[in-house]
Design a protein around this motif. Sequence first.
Motif, short mmCIF file in Angstrom:
data_model
loop_
_atom_site.label_atom_id
_atom_site.label_comp_id
_atom_site.label_asym_id
_atom_site.label_seq_id
_atom_site.Cartn_x
_atom_site.Cartn_y
_atom_site.Cartn_z
N ASP A 105 0.83 -1.21 0.00
CA ASP A 105 0.00 0.00 0.00
C ASP A 105 0.86 1.26 0.00
O ASP A 105 1.89 1.33 0.68
CB ASP A 105 -0.89 0.03 1.24
CG ASP A 105 -2.23 -0.64 0.99
OD1 ASP A 105 -2.81 -0.41 -0.09
OD2 ASP A 105 -2.68 -1.40 1.85
N LEU A 106 0.41 2.25 -0.75
CA LEU A 106 0.99 3.59 -0.72
C LEU A 106 -0.10 4.57 -0.29
O LEU A 106 -1.29 4.30 -0.48
CB LEU A 106 1.53 3.98 -2.10
CG LEU A 106 2.68 3.14 -2.65
CD1 LEU A 106 2.97 3.54 -4.10
CD2 LEU A 106 3.93 3.30 -1.80
N ASP A 107 0.30 5.69 0.26
CA ASP A 107 -0.67 6.71 0.63
C ASP A 107 -1.39 7.21 -0.63
O ASP A 107 -0.77 7.41 -1.68
CB ASP A 107 0.00 7.88 1.33
CG ASP A 107 0.51 7.51 2.71
OD1 ASP A 107 0.00 6.53 3.28
OD2 ASP A 107 1.43 8.21 3.20
N ALA A 108 -2.67 7.40 -0.51
CA ALA A 108 -3.45 7.94 -1.62
C ALA A 108 -3.47 9.46 -1.54
O ALA A 108 -3.62 10.04 -0.46
CB ALA A 108 -4.87 7.39 -1.58
N HIS A 109 -3.31 10.09 -2.70
CA HIS A 109 -3.39 11.55 -2.77
C HIS A 109 -4.75 11.91 -3.36
O HIS A 109 -5.03 11.66 -4.53
CB HIS A 109 -2.28 12.11 -3.65
CG HIS A 109 -2.35 13.60 -3.81
ND1 HIS A 109 -2.11 14.47 -2.77
CD2 HIS A 109 -2.66 14.38 -4.87
CE1 HIS A 109 -2.26 15.72 -3.17
NE2 HIS A 109 -2.60 15.68 -4.46
N MET A 110 -5.60 12.52 -2.55
CA MET A 110 -6.97 12.79 -2.97
C MET A 110 -7.29 14.27 -3.10
O MET A 110 -8.34 14.63 -3.63
CB MET A 110 -7.95 12.15 -1.96
CG MET A 110 -7.77 10.65 -1.78
SD MET A 110 -7.91 9.74 -3.33
CE MET A 110 -9.61 10.09 -3.76
N ASP A 111 -6.43 15.14 -2.61
CA ASP A 111 -6.69 16.58 -2.68
C ASP A 111 -6.27 17.12 -4.04
O ASP A 111 -5.23 16.72 -4.60
CB ASP A 111 -5.93 17.31 -1.59
CG ASP A 111 -6.41 16.94 -0.21
OD1 ASP A 111 -7.62 16.64 -0.07
OD2 ASP A 111 -5.59 16.92 0.73
N VAL A 112 -7.04 18.06 -4.55
CA VAL A 112 -6.69 18.73 -5.81
C VAL A 112 -5.70 19.85 -5.47
O VAL A 112 -6.06 21.02 -5.34
CB VAL A 112 -7.93 19.26 -6.53
CG1 VAL A 112 -7.54 19.87 -7.88
CG2 VAL A 112 -8.93 18.14 -6.74
N GLY A 113 -4.46 19.44 -5.31
CA GLY A 113 -3.40 20.36 -4.92
C GLY A 113 -2.13 19.58 -4.68
O GLY A 113 -2.09 18.36 -4.86
N PRO A 114 -1.07 20.25 -4.28
CA PRO A 114 0.21 19.57 -4.07
C PRO A 114 0.13 18.60 -2.90
O PRO A 114 -0.71 18.73 -2.00
CB PRO A 114 1.17 20.72 -3.78
CG PRO A 114 0.31 21.84 -3.29
CD PRO A 114 -0.99 21.70 -4.01
N GLY A 115 1.01 17.60 -2.92
CA GLY A 115 1.02 16.63 -1.84
C GLY A 115 2.24 15.74 -1.91
O GLY A 115 2.90 15.63 -2.96
N ASP A 116 2.57 15.09 -0.80
CA ASP A 116 3.77 14.28 -0.71
C ASP A 116 3.58 12.87 -1.26
O ASP A 116 4.55 12.18 -1.54
CB ASP A 116 4.24 14.19 0.75
CG ASP A 116 4.70 15.54 1.27
OD1 ASP A 116 5.17 16.34 0.45
OD2 ASP A 116 4.55 15.80 2.48
N ALA A 117 2.34 12.40 -1.37
CA ALA A 117 2.09 11.07 -1.92
C ALA A 117 2.15 11.16 -3.44
O ALA A 117 1.14 11.30 -4.13
CB ALA A 117 0.73 10.56 -1.46
#
Length: 765
Positions: free
Chosen positions: A138-150
Motif C-alpha cells: 500500500d501507498l498513501d493515496a493523494h486525494m486533494d486537488v493540490g500539491p502533496g507528498d504522496a
Amino acid sequence: MDKFGRSQPVVRVEDTRFLTGQGRYVADIAPENALTGFVFRAPVAHGVITGLDLSEARAAPGVHLVLSVEDLEAAGMDISMQASVVKNRDGTDGANPLRPILAKERMRFVGEPVAFVVAETLDQARDAAELIELEYDDLDAHMDVGPGDAVIHPEAPQNLAFDWGMGDEAATEAAFEAAAHTVSLDVGDNRIICNAMEPRGCFAEWDGARLHVSLGAQGVWAHKAQLAKALKLDPEAVRVTIPDVGGGFGMKAFAYPEYFLCAQSARVLGRPVAWASDRTEAMLSDNGGRDLTSLAEFAFDENHKITAYRVRTRCNLGAYNSQFGQPIQTQLFSRVLAGCYDVQTTWLQVEGYYTNTVQVDAYRGAGRPEAIYVLERLMDRAARELGVDPFELRRINFIRPDQFPYKAATGETYDVGDFGRVQARAEAEADIAGFAARREADAARGLMRGIGVCYYIESILGDPSEGACVEFNEDGTVTIYVGTQSTGQGHETVYATFLSDQTGIPADRISVVQGDSDRIAQGGGTGGSRSVTVQNNATLATVSVMTEAFTAFLADEMGVPASEITFDDERFRAEGSNLTPTMLEVAEMARSAGRDDLLRHEARAKLEARSFPNGCHISEVTVDPETGVTAVDRYTVVDDFGNLINPMLAIGQVHGGVVQGIGQAITEHVVYDEDGQLLTASFMDYALPRADDVPNISFTSEPVPSTANVMGMKGCGEAGTVGALAAVANAVQDALWARGVRQADMPFTPHKVWELLNSEGIAAE
C-alpha cells in the motif's frame, strides 16, 4: 420537400426501433460464438504490485486466456495509451507519465485494470478472476486537488501536472489596481459520473489478417488509429464499427483499455471476444467530469462596466493525462472565458493535479459548463455586492449588436449576437414581474423561494471539416454516408430531412449510414456540438457536386446547354424542354444510360469559422428550511441556436441538458474516501435526477442566424447543461441569501442545505 416546408418538427424515425426493443447495440450484435471478457481491477487507489499469480485463474473451468501487462509487452504491443501534454506557463512541457493498458508495477486508482480474463461465459470469467493472487504494498493515496507528498508519478513532483496560463497577467493586474470596485468568489464545481443509459461495451474479431472491433463510441477513426498503434497493425488491417449507442456525453469519445484487451485476445485465440461493463464497473472506470475549484474576480469601473476578469483554477486530472488535446479546463474553458460580456482584459491560470482517482475528462458538455458556471456565479455575486439588479448588470456588460464581429480576449471571433434581446425575451417568458408574489406566497407556507439567471455562450468544437457521400441505389432509395456518430440525438432523422430539403428526395427513401471505417474513409465523429452544423455543411457541398454532375448529364437529355438548366431543390428545369426530372429520376436515367459514375457523389467541406450558440436560462427554486429539501419549481430557456432544422429535436436536446444540469446542482456528487475508495458506486448512493426533480421546462427560440455557415446554424448539443448549472445554483443562493448564507456550492442536497441554514454563524444572525 414536404409541402409544409423546412425547419418543421419531424418525429424521429429512430424511435420506432428504439421504443419497440429493436435497437442494435453492441451487446445485441456480438457473435454467437464470442467468448466473454472480464476485467480484474485494482482494489486500492495506490499501491506497488509485488506479485501477480495468474496460474490458478488460467486453469479454471472455461478459461481460454488471462492477460497481464507482461503478456501484452511479450506480444509486442505498444501498451501506452494516448495522452496529451499541456504547456506550462514558462513554455516547458507539463508531465507526460505512461498510462499502460494494464497496470504496470503500480496501481493508481481503484478500478484500474490489472488483468483480463477470457472465458466461455461471464460467470466462468468472474469465478476465475477470484482466483487471481495479487500482492502489493500500500501507498498513501493523494486525494486533494493540490500539491502533496504522496507522489503518483515521478514525472510530477507534488502531483502538479501542469501550470498553464492565458491572457495578459500584467494588464489584468493593473486593471484591478485601478478599479472602482472589485468582486471575488471562490467557487467549487463538483465531480459527476456520466451514467449513460447503455454502459460501455465492445467485441473484437480476428480473421487472421484483419481486426474488426465494434464498440459503443462517438466516432470510429480515433479508435481505429489507436488500435492500429497498440497492436502494431497497418491501419488498413483494422475495421471499427459503431452500432446504436445509448448515450455518449463525451465520455464515449475516448479509448479505454478494454477495447485493446478484447482485440488482443481475439487475435491470440482466433475467436470473437466480447466485454460489457456493469453499472458499478462503469462508475469506477468511466472518465468523470468537472471537479475543479476556481477563484474568480471582476474589476468594475464606476459605471459597473467590467474592466477585467481573472480566474485561477485548480483542476483534477485523476491519475492520468487527458487523451485528446488539452484538458477540458484549459482548451474549452478558454474559448468562452468572458462569456457574452465586453471584457478585453483577462487572465486565466489553470493548475492541473493528479489524484488517485479515475481520469477526469470531457463529457456532458464539459468545458463550457465549467467556464460559464464560474463566470455566472461571479456575476450573481457581483450584482449582490454592487446592489444592482442581476439582469441589468448583465445588460450593462453585454457585447452590443453593433460590435459584431467581436474578437474576444481569448482570440475567438464571435460572428453575431443580440444578447440583450434574448435576455429580454427570457425575462418576459419567465414572468419576472410575478416573482415577488410567488416568493411571498411561498413564505406564507414556510418555504423560501429564489430566482437565478445564467446567460451562457458556447462554441461548436472539434474538426471543422467533414465529408458526406450520397449514393443512389437500384431500388430507388438513397443512402447518405456521414462522418459523425449518433449516440441518441436523432441524427438519422436530421440528416435525411436536411438532404430531402436540399434535393426533393422524400426523406422516407433516404437512409443514413454512420460508424463504419470501411464504408466511410474519414470523419470527425460527434462531440462539441459539431455534428449537425459541420455534417450538413458537407451535405451541401455534396449536393452541389451532385447537381453539377446531373446538370452536365441532362444537357444532352434535355437538348439544352448546361448553363440553361436550373435546379429548384425539387426538379431540374430549362426553358424549351418538357423534361422536369427529379433527382431520383435523373439517377434512374443515368443508370439506364450506363453512367454508374453518376450514382455516387461525395465531397468534403470545411467551416472557416465557428458559430456560437447562446441563451438565457432562468430558474426558480423553493427551499424547505425545516428539511433542507430544494426543488426546482420553474425553469425558462430562451436560446439563440440560429436557424433550426428540426425544432422538436432541439427542444429535446435542451430538455435533456437542463435535466443533467439540475442533476449536478441538486442530487449528483461523486464521493471518495481518504483512501481513494469510491463511496458512490451504485444508484443506491449516487442520485440521478428523477421525474419529480424536474419541472416543466419552457423553451423558446430567439434566433440570430450565424454568418459562419451558409445554413445560419449554431449547434445546440451542450446548451442545456451549460446554462443550467449556474441558473439553478444562483437561484439557490438567492433563496439562502436572506438567511445570511453567503457561500452555497453544489450539490444542494437536503443535508447540505440544512447544514448551511443551521450553521452556528447563520443561526446567530
